[in-house]
Design a protein around this motif. Structure first.
Motif, PDB file in Angstrom:
ATOM      1  N   ALA B 136       0.826  -1.222   0.000  1.00 51.58           N
ATOM      2  CA  ALA B 136       0.000   0.000   0.000  1.00 51.58           C
ATOM      3  C   ALA B 136       0.856   1.267   0.000  1.00 51.58           C
ATOM      4  O   ALA B 136       0.373   2.346  -0.294  1.00 51.58           O
ATOM      5  CB  ALA B 136      -0.921  -0.006   1.200  1.00 51.58           C
ATOM      6  N   ARG B 137       2.126   1.120   0.389  1.00 49.45           N
ATOM      7  CA  ARG B 137       3.003   2.298   0.467  1.00 49.45           C
ATOM      8  C   ARG B 137       3.850   2.473  -0.806  1.00 49.45           C
ATOM      9  O   ARG B 137       4.806   3.219  -0.809  1.00 49.45           O
ATOM     10  CB  ARG B 137       3.969   2.148   1.652  1.00 49.45           C
ATOM     11  CG  ARG B 137       3.321   1.863   2.965  1.00 49.45           C
ATOM     12  CD  ARG B 137       2.908   3.168   3.646  1.00 49.45           C
ATOM     13  NE  ARG B 137       2.527   2.925   5.020  1.00 49.45           N
ATOM     14  CZ  ARG B 137       1.352   2.443   5.383  1.00 49.45           C
ATOM     15  NH1 ARG B 137       0.446   2.143   4.463  1.00 49.45           N
ATOM     16  NH2 ARG B 137       1.066   2.255   6.658  1.00 49.45           N
ATOM     17  N   ARG B 196      -7.677   0.239  -3.902  1.00 53.09           N
ATOM     18  CA  ARG B 196      -7.239   0.855  -2.647  1.00 53.09           C
ATOM     19  C   ARG B 196      -7.716   2.290  -2.586  1.00 53.09           C
ATOM     20  O   ARG B 196      -7.739   2.978  -3.598  1.00 53.09           O
ATOM     21  CB  ARG B 196      -5.705   0.891  -2.586  1.00 53.09           C
ATOM     22  CG  ARG B 196      -5.087  -0.288  -1.925  1.00 53.09           C
ATOM     23  CD  ARG B 196      -3.613  -0.047  -1.745  1.00 53.09           C
ATOM     24  NE  ARG B 196      -2.874  -1.270  -1.886  1.00 53.09           N
ATOM     25  CZ  ARG B 196      -2.829  -2.224  -0.981  1.00 53.09           C
ATOM     26  NH1 ARG B 196      -3.478  -2.072   0.153  1.00 53.09           N
ATOM     27  NH2 ARG B 196      -2.141  -3.323  -1.194  1.00 53.09           N
ATOM     28  N   THR B 197      -8.086   2.741  -1.377  1.00 56.93           N
ATOM     29  CA  THR B 197      -8.455   4.143  -1.223  1.00 56.93           C
ATOM     30  C   THR B 197      -7.435   4.794  -0.305  1.00 56.93           C
ATOM     31  O   THR B 197      -6.924   4.147   0.593  1.00 56.93           O
ATOM     32  CB  THR B 197      -9.861   4.286  -0.612  1.00 56.93           C
ATOM     33  OG1 THR B 197      -9.939   3.403   0.489  1.00 56.93           O
ATOM     34  CG2 THR B 197     -10.917   3.966  -1.631  1.00 56.93           C
ATOM     35  N   PRO B 198      -7.124   6.072  -0.539  1.00 54.91           N
ATOM     36  CA  PRO B 198      -6.085   6.699   0.280  1.00 54.91           C
ATOM     37  C   PRO B 198      -6.549   6.904   1.709  1.00 54.91           C
ATOM     38  O   PRO B 198      -7.734   7.083   1.962  1.00 54.91           O
ATOM     39  CB  PRO B 198      -5.864   8.052  -0.413  1.00 54.91           C
ATOM     40  CG  PRO B 198      -7.142   8.323  -1.125  1.00 54.91           C
ATOM     41  CD  PRO B 198      -7.707   6.994  -1.498  1.00 54.91           C
ATOM     42  N   ALA B 199      -5.620   6.880   2.643  1.00 55.42           N
ATOM     43  CA  ALA B 199      -5.930   7.176   4.047  1.00 55.42           C
ATOM     44  C   ALA B 199      -5.136   8.389   4.437  1.00 55.42           C
ATOM     45  O   ALA B 199      -3.938   8.335   4.582  1.00 55.42           O
ATOM     46  CB  ALA B 199      -5.559   6.000   4.919  1.00 55.42           C
ATOM     47  N   THR B 200      -5.815   9.509   4.535  1.00 56.25           N
ATOM     48  CA  THR B 200      -5.103  10.751   4.821  1.00 56.25           C
ATOM     49  C   THR B 200      -5.212  11.148   6.273  1.00 56.25           C
ATOM     50  O   THR B 200      -4.599  12.094   6.698  1.00 56.25           O
ATOM     51  CB  THR B 200      -5.666  11.898   3.961  1.00 56.25           C
ATOM     52  OG1 THR B 200      -7.074  11.934   4.176  1.00 56.25           O
ATOM     53  CG2 THR B 200      -5.374  11.676   2.505  1.00 56.25           C
ATOM     54  N   ALA B 201      -6.041  10.451   7.040  1.00 54.03           N
ATOM     55  CA  ALA B 201      -6.266  10.863   8.431  1.00 54.03           C
ATOM     56  C   ALA B 201      -5.030  10.660   9.274  1.00 54.03           C
ATOM     57  O   ALA B 201      -4.245   9.786   9.011  1.00 54.03           O
ATOM     58  CB  ALA B 201      -7.409  10.066   9.013  1.00 54.03           C
TER      59      ALA B 201
END
Lengths: 173, 201
Positions: B136-137, B196-201
């Motif tokens: 994912a990275r 995949r959806t981004p995780a910005t939190a």
């Protein structure tokens, strides 16, 4: 990035250990919210249902809020579904000649001061005072304006103060 | 004009640290002259402590039960194969970097330029191995590799066409393109094929 978010992202990447840690560290919030919104005796099963729902939709997490807020939104949805299920069950049994004995859990909840609050006030109070969310986070969970949370928390406080005053008077009497 | 009910809303918000300076000032001014609101403030302040003492239930640990019930989506063979491919390409680059380093330091070939090339090779190699472990990275590295692939393939085609290098010798640069495509796939899809959806939190 806070620890819960890090664990969540690692769990989503397939890290089994991170997944177990994320569940372990997140479950108190979920359990407390379900125990206050529904009842304590169903909190175990509801917590499990929340996590199963969350795990199967982890890939669709969009990062619009923190994973903690996202998980509590799912918790709220699971509780809402449970209330709807109960209401349907009540409608079905309404015509029954002998009414089923009253649920012990409901009696316990009624004895609970927080359980006696109006549902939307109780929800705002539990999210901010017991789980410790900010007003903005609670508003994200409840999908309502921050001002609404502010007013619900204040009204819940006023109701509880009133209830405690009556309880104290009762003891004196 | 704010009445006592309005000020009680502010008292509640201030206890939670959710008021601004203007509201704080107005509230302090009101509290100085309103005993009912002062009483409310005192009771509201001790409310959570009183309720928490009554609450404080032990939360049962259900981790094992949840993990037992949860059936993880199956990770596709193709996805695992891509991870192995990316990891292997990374190890090859790390090995090549070590070779370039030792050759550069021993003065066999390259000199200072050789060791700088080795450093870049090492960085990409480690990045690829990391991406195979944490797919994912890998999005940012996919972009870097895509640029590298376009530049090296373009250079290879130009030089081979002009006869400065052999076509077979330059085929290795096409591996960069393969790595970039593999990384992009790993960074945009999960093992079960979901986007995949981004995780910005």
């Amino acid at each position: 990035m806070d620890e819960l978010t890090r664990l969540f992202l690692e769990a989503r990447d397939g890290d089994r250990l991170a997944l177990a840690q994320w569940i372990r560290k997140s479950q108190p919030d979920v359990w407390r919210l379900t125990s206050h919104l529904i009842d304590r005796h169903e909190a175990d099963d509801l917590t499990q249902e929340v996590f199963l729902r969350a795990l199967s939709s982890m890939h669709s997490f969009r990062g619009e809020s923190s994973p903690r807020t996202w998980l509590l939104s799912i918790t709220r949805n699971v509780c809402a579904d449970t209330v709807r299920r109960r209401q349907r069950a009540r409608l079905l049994t309404r015509s029954a000649p002998i009414e089923a004995p009253s649920n012990l859990d409901e009696t316990a909840a009624a004895n609970d001061l927080i359980g006696r609050l109006e549902p939307s006030r109780r929800e705002a109070f539990v999210l901010t005072q017991i789980i410790g969310l900010s007003y903005a986070e609670a508003a994200a969970v409840c999908r309502c304006p921050v001002g609404t949370i502010r007013s619900r928390v204040a009204r819940a406080r006023a109701d509880l103060i009133e209830a405690l005053r009556s309880e104290d008077l009762g003891k004196l009497g | 004009v704010v009445d006592c009910q309005g000020f009680q809303l502010l008292i509640s918000a201030r206890l939670d640290g959710e008021t601004n300076d203007l509201e704080d000032a107005a509230l302090s001014e009101h509290l100085a002259k309103c005993s009912a609101c002062r009483e409310f403030e005192g009771e509201a302040g001790s409310l959570v402590a009183r309720l928490t003492i009554k609450e404080a239930p032990l939360v049962p640990d259900q981790t094992a039960r949840i993990l037992q019930t949860y059936h993880r989506p199956r990770v596709s063979f193709r996805y695992d194969l891509l991870r192995v491919l990316v990891g292997t390409l990374g190890l090859i680059r790390i090995t090549a970097a070590i070779g370039l380093f030792s050759a550069g330091f021993s003065g066999v070939t390259g000199g200072h330029v050789g060791t700088e090339l080795a450093a870049a090779e090492m960085a990409i190699g480690v990045g690829l191995v990391f991406a195979s472990v944490r797919p994912a990275r890998s999005g940012a590295l996919a972009v870097v590799l895509a640029v590298l692939a376009v530049a090296t393939v373009f250079g290879a085609v130009m030089d081979a066409s002009a006869g400065r290098v052999g076509w077979v010798d330059e085929l290795a640069h096409f591996v960069d393109a393969l790595a970039a495509i593999s990384l992009w796939r790993l960074s945009t899809r999960t093992g079960s094929g979901h986007r995949r959806t981004p995780a910005t939190a």
